[in-house]
Design a protein around this motif. Sequence first.
Motif, PDB file in Angstrom:
ATOM      1  N   LYS A  94      -3.795  -1.327  -7.684  1.00  0.00           N
ATOM      2  CA  LYS A  94      -3.701  -2.427  -7.601  1.00  0.00           C
ATOM      3  C   LYS A  94      -3.978  -2.940  -9.020  1.00  0.00           C
ATOM      4  CE  LYS A  94      -4.733  -3.520  -2.778  1.00  0.00           C
ATOM      5  NZ  LYS A  94      -5.663  -4.662  -1.863  1.00  0.00           N
ATOM      6  N   LYS A  95      -4.962  -2.677  -9.575  1.00  0.00           N
ATOM      7  CA  LYS A  95      -5.215  -2.733 -10.321  1.00  0.00           C
ATOM      8  C   LYS A  95      -4.395  -2.028 -11.376  1.00  0.00           C
ATOM      9  CE  LYS A  95      -9.637  -5.417 -10.842  1.00  0.00           C
ATOM     10  NZ  LYS A  95     -10.510  -5.902 -12.074  1.00  0.00           N
ATOM     11  N   GLY A 111      -2.031  -5.783 -10.400  1.00  0.00           N
ATOM     12  CA  GLY A 111      -2.744  -6.472  -9.502  1.00  0.00           C
ATOM     13  C   GLY A 111      -2.164  -6.967  -8.110  1.00  0.00           C
ATOM     14  N   ILE A 112      -1.048  -6.354  -8.530  1.00  0.00           N
ATOM     15  CA  ILE A 112       0.159  -6.313  -6.916  1.00  0.00           C
ATOM     16  C   ILE A 112      -0.629  -5.390  -5.966  1.00  0.00           C
ATOM     17  CG2 ILE A 112       2.408  -5.848  -6.058  1.00  0.00           C
ATOM     18  CD1 ILE A 112       3.477  -6.672  -9.319  1.00  0.00           C
ATOM     19  N   ASN A 113      -0.124  -5.426  -4.590  1.00  0.00           N
ATOM     20  CA  ASN A 113      -0.860  -4.687  -3.544  1.00  0.00           C
ATOM     21  C   ASN A 113       0.433  -4.050  -3.248  1.00  0.00           C
ATOM     22  OD1 ASN A 113       0.992  -6.749  -2.516  1.00  0.00           O
ATOM     23  ND2 ASN A 113      -0.899  -7.699  -1.091  1.00  0.00           N
ATOM     24  N   LYS A 114       1.550  -4.204  -3.369  1.00  0.00           N
ATOM     25  CA  LYS A 114       2.279  -2.924  -2.795  1.00  0.00           C
ATOM     26  C   LYS A 114       3.189  -2.384  -4.310  1.00  0.00           C
ATOM     27  CE  LYS A 114       3.010  -5.343   1.280  1.00  0.00           C
ATOM     28  NZ  LYS A 114       4.320  -6.281   2.428  1.00  0.00           N
ATOM     29  N   ASP A 115       3.327  -1.380  -3.592  1.00  0.00           N
ATOM     30  CA  ASP A 115       4.680  -0.815  -4.960  1.00  0.00           C
ATOM     31  C   ASP A 115       5.440  -0.582  -4.574  1.00  0.00           C
ATOM     32  OD1 ASP A 115       4.828   2.207  -4.695  1.00  0.00           O
ATOM     33  OD2 ASP A 115       2.293   2.169  -4.318  1.00  0.00           O
ATOM     34  N   ASP A 138       1.842  -9.227  -2.439  1.00  0.00           N
ATOM     35  CA  ASP A 138       0.600 -10.407  -3.426  1.00  0.00           C
ATOM     36  C   ASP A 138       0.202  -9.794  -4.230  1.00  0.00           C
ATOM     37  OD1 ASP A 138      -0.905 -12.618  -3.257  1.00  0.00           O
ATOM     38  OD2 ASP A 138      -2.307 -12.155  -1.571  1.00  0.00           O
ATOM     39  N   VAL A 139      -0.479 -11.022  -5.290  1.00  0.00           N
ATOM     40  CA  VAL A 139      -0.982  -9.939  -6.360  1.00  0.00           C
ATOM     41  C   VAL A 139      -2.484 -10.572  -6.465  1.00  0.00           C
ATOM     42  CG1 VAL A 139      -0.973 -10.366  -9.242  1.00  0.00           C
ATOM     43  CG2 VAL A 139       1.226 -10.138  -8.123  1.00  0.00           C
ATOM     44  N   LYS A 170      -0.989  -2.872 -16.842  1.00  0.00           N
ATOM     45  CA  LYS A 170       0.643  -1.499 -16.537  1.00  0.00           C
ATOM     46  C   LYS A 170      -0.273  -0.810 -16.597  1.00  0.00           C
ATOM     47  CE  LYS A 170       5.376  -0.918 -15.424  1.00  0.00           C
ATOM     48  NZ  LYS A 170       5.259   0.332 -15.512  1.00  0.00           N
ATOM     49  N   GLY A 171      -0.882   0.404 -16.038  1.00  0.00           N
ATOM     50  CA  GLY A 171      -1.153   1.665 -16.426  1.00  0.00           C
ATOM     51  C   GLY A 171      -1.119   2.819 -15.296  1.00  0.00           C
TER      52      GLY A 171
END
Length: 379
Positions: free
Chosen positions: A208-209, A213-217, A233-234, A240-241
Amino acid sequence: MAIQLFKAKYEIDECLEEIRKCLEIGWTGLGFKTLEFENAWKEYTGFPFAHYTNSSTIGLNLAVNIMKEEYGWKDGDEIISTPITFVSTNHAILKSNMKPVFADIDDTMCLNPDSVKKCITDKTKAVMYVGMGGNMGNYYEIVSICVENNLKLILDAAHMAGTRFGGTIPGKEADVVVYSFQAVKNLPTADSGMICFKNGELDKIARKKSWLGINKDTYSRTTSLKNYKWRYDVEYVGEKGHGNSIMAAIGIVQLKYLDRDNAYRRQLTKWYLEELRGYEDKIKTVRIEDECESSCHLFQICVDKRDELMVELNAHDIYPGVHYYSNTNYKMYRYAQGTCPYADYVSAHTISLPMNLYMTHKDVDDICNVIKAFLDAVV
């Protein structure tokens, strides 16, 4: 022809074929090949979790950041680390508002266990261990120290792709292992890395991080059969890693040849040691533990008049490197100057000799002949 320190060797046709698959289906980002590479890496290493990132640097940053949050570490708490490393290692500690406390190294170029013990305080939360050049050093002593003192262990394995100890990939004892697949590493892509947490919940957080932090790619949302796949959700203020499928495609191919290429690096190391035999009073080499099958990312020697020798090698179209200038010489770490005397010695005397896979036995002979002639002349 010039002999370079590093020169990546790619299985070009196979890499292009894997990349072509990404272009044909129109998916070059997170997912598809990144998932395939993660699964291949887990199978190769035996690690339960592996998350593909766009660099090992972001992997180290995530490792410290996530562990600090999840384990309740405070600003100003300490992580014991080495001054002989690329700055990514120690910047990861600073970026989380923690303090790198520098322990000295030993003749393996890795952390000295006795020095580590002396650095432990009430604020110490973890040890950051760097497998310099692919070497294990006294890693298992550090593991024991961490267990005895209830410290977390972060293994910076940037040089260790393919390193084994007693036939097994090390790192399962660590809380997290971070690898580099940067352009000149043993498993090269243009740039990328892998973060391998022991704890599956921390792996989920890393995913996520590394996607802000987004919970769905995007890939899982695209392949989902459920409605509302545009909703997510965020949960964190992330980075952006994550890695992408183009780099992963290269990694998938190069992984198949990693052990073969490392075997040749060990052969280059053997040739160096043979050619420099008899100069032990003027050259100090790195000690490698008997059970360690090193990836041999580096072949390092310590010599007097290091800088003059590098100039002499350059004059013969031979281009070595230095790994590394002690981090305590940089302004953000100068508070620790003078605390690691052997690291200071290494910083001033070490040369990394060429270790690229296009080298021949004759190239090693030519390099060693220049070194021996220089050492004979300066006596």
